[in-house]
Design an enzyme around this catalytic site. Structure first.
Site, PDB file in Angstrom:
ATOM      1  CD  GLN A 138      -1.384   2.385   2.408  1.00 46.71           C
ATOM      2  OE1 GLN A 138      -0.441   2.259   2.637  1.00 46.71           O
ATOM      3  NE2 GLN A 138      -1.579   3.052   2.354  1.00 46.71           N
ATOM      4  CB  THR A 166      -3.993   5.111   0.526  1.00 41.05           C
ATOM      5  OG1 THR A 166      -4.346   3.378   0.915  1.00 41.05           O
ATOM      6  CG2 THR A 166      -5.025   5.875   1.174  1.00 41.05           C
ATOM      7  CE  LYS A 262      -7.788   0.322   3.482  1.00 44.37           C
ATOM      8  NZ  LYS A 262      -7.259   2.191   3.488  1.00 44.37           N
ATOM      9  CG  HIS A 286      -8.207   5.792   5.657  1.00 42.38           C
ATOM     10  ND1 HIS A 286      -6.652   5.769   5.139  1.00 42.38           N
ATOM     11  CD2 HIS A 286      -6.550   5.779   7.457  1.00 42.38           C
ATOM     12  CE1 HIS A 286      -5.355   5.871   5.386  1.00 42.38           C
ATOM     13  NE2 HIS A 286      -5.760   5.539   6.945  1.00 42.38           N
ATOM     14  NE  ARG A 289      -5.598   5.547  11.818  1.00 40.38           N
ATOM     15  CZ  ARG A 289      -4.854   5.213  13.326  1.00 40.38           C
ATOM     16  NH1 ARG A 289      -6.497   4.530  14.730  1.00 40.38           N
ATOM     17  NH2 ARG A 289      -4.386   5.717  13.528  1.00 40.38           N
ATOM     18  NE  ARG A 321     -12.741  -4.026  15.869  1.00 34.43           N
ATOM     19  CZ  ARG A 321     -12.448  -3.631  14.925  1.00 34.43           C
ATOM     20  NH1 ARG A 321     -12.428  -4.393  14.055  1.00 34.43           N
ATOM     21  NH2 ARG A 321     -12.627  -2.607  14.591  1.00 34.43           N
TER      22      ARG A 321
END
Length: 396
Positions: A138, A166, A262, A286, A289, A321
């Site tokens: 990345q 990104t 991304k 992201h 964030r 998760r």
């Protein structure tokens, strides 16, 4: 909503990603844990990523033979052990020494790709030497274009399969937990964080003995920097806010392998990325964030999938998760998901064993979800399995 579980002391006591999160929280100084765990401003985008998964429900098929169900899939015409890849996460070494290498090896053992961040704490060459698995790199787009292209060339020479660009980070986000914790790189010792570090002696002693991990791929970015920590602190002001579609086309022209973009959350941007010749899209905000108030990635996914129209794979990150989260993303059109904090919590909790534990948990949960949904493999996870508040209201 996060469960109010205790923070386990041992890996054997961890049965979920939330357990690994709790163990990492116990082990790390608060400032380090919050650097990984936190989001921007009010953290509404961070929370939205999770609540989007909670809003969508699964309507399982029954009386289907799932005795031989398998979680395996394919991406870019290559097999994968499960429809997951480890996404790029910066500063991993602050949580556990050599964490990038541990995650790369764990990904190879589980037959999934590992993505090295430009702000990782292991070099491109070290990761290539450490892992025989599928590797993606990345790249943050830097003002120093010469340095950027040298990183890209290094990834090509190290035989990385894909380049991940990104595109949702022209400037850094405002992460207020870091301000409150007096967290910065280089570390500034204040009364608050000195007590914080002293309460976590194992972590602190490793730091004192072996030094602060550096952003290895960014060494030399700021020629005036005198130390590795000063290099790390310069990254935020090194992003290039002028990067645009024309510059992305140059990357496409010069990079000879798979190109993944991304940070897309809109259908019009997704169509344009397809037309430009990108090989895959990651629907991402992201991890909450950067832009607070951004649309949750699961909510953005259907629009992007529709715009792409099956021409290239669409991946998703943000809030994964549970194995059920992976299943919901695939049912809404994703080809695979990228794991960020989930595997970060594992490696920060217990190093290489924790990295494997996180992937083992998610694999087990995903396979179990397949079987409970009447799906023999990931291809059987279709939109008909999803119920959302809107579709529930419309059908009642």
């Amino acid at each position: 909503m996060r469960s109010s579980v205790s923070r386990p002391r041992t890996l054997a006591a961890c049965h979920s990603i939330e357990d690994l999160r709790g163990m990492a929280q116990r082990r790390l100084p608060r400032s380090i844990f919050d650097f990984f765990d936190g989001g921007a401003e009010d953290e509404s985008a961070l929370a939205a990523n999770r609540t989007a998964f909670e809003r969508h429900r699964l309507a399982p098929r029954v009386l289907v033979d799932v005795a031989q169900a398998q979680p395996t899939t394919r991406l870019f015409d290559r097999p994968m052990g499960m429809p997951m890849a480890i996404g790029p996460t910066g500063g991993l070494g602050f949580g556990w020494r050599d964490a990038d290498l541990h995650l790369a090896r764990a990904a190879a053992r589980h037959d999934i790709p590992f993505t090295l961040s430009s702000s990782g704490t292991a070099s491109i060459e070290a990761v290539a030497q450490a892992s025989s698995g599928r590797l993606w790199f990345q790249a943050y787009v830097l003002r120093n274009q010469e340095f950027f292209w040298k990183m890209v060339q290094r990834a090509e020479h190290a035989n990385f399969e894909a380049l991940v660009i990104t595109v949702d980070l022209p400037v850094g986000g405002k992460r207020e937990r870091d301000f409150r914790n007096h967290f910065s790189v280089p570390f500034r010792i204040t009364r608050r964080n000195a007590v914080d570090f002293a309460l976590h002696p194992r972590w602190t002693l490793d730091l004192l003995r072996r030094g602060i991990p550096a952003f290895e791929n960014l060494r030399g970015l700021e020629m005036a920097a005198k130390s590795a920590t000063e290099i790390a602190s310069s990254v935020g002001r090194s992003y290039d806010p002028s990067f645009d579609w024309e510059r992305l086309a140059q990357v496409r022209e010069r990079w000879p392998r798979r190109l993944i973009v991304k940070g897309i959350s809109r259908g019009d941007d997704a169509r344009r990325a397809c037309e430009l010749g990108c090989d895959a899209i990651v629907v991402s905000n992201h991890g909450g964030r950067q832009l607070d108030g951004a649309v949750a990635t699961l909510d953005a996914l259907p629009e992007v999938v529709s715009a792409v129209g099956g021409r290239i794979p669409v991946l998703l990150d943000g809030g994964i998760r549970r194995g059920t989260d992976v299943a919901k993303a695939l049912a809404l059109g994703a080809s695979a998901v990228l794991l960020g904090r989930a595997t970060l919590f594992g490696v920060a909790a217990a190093g290489p064993a924790g990295a494997d534990k996180a992937l083992d948990i998610l694999r087990d949960e995903f396979l179990r979800t397949l079987q409970l949904c009447g799906a023999a493999d990931p291809r059987a996870l279709t939109h008909e399995l999803i119920r959302s508040p809107r579709t529930t209201k419309e059908t009642t």
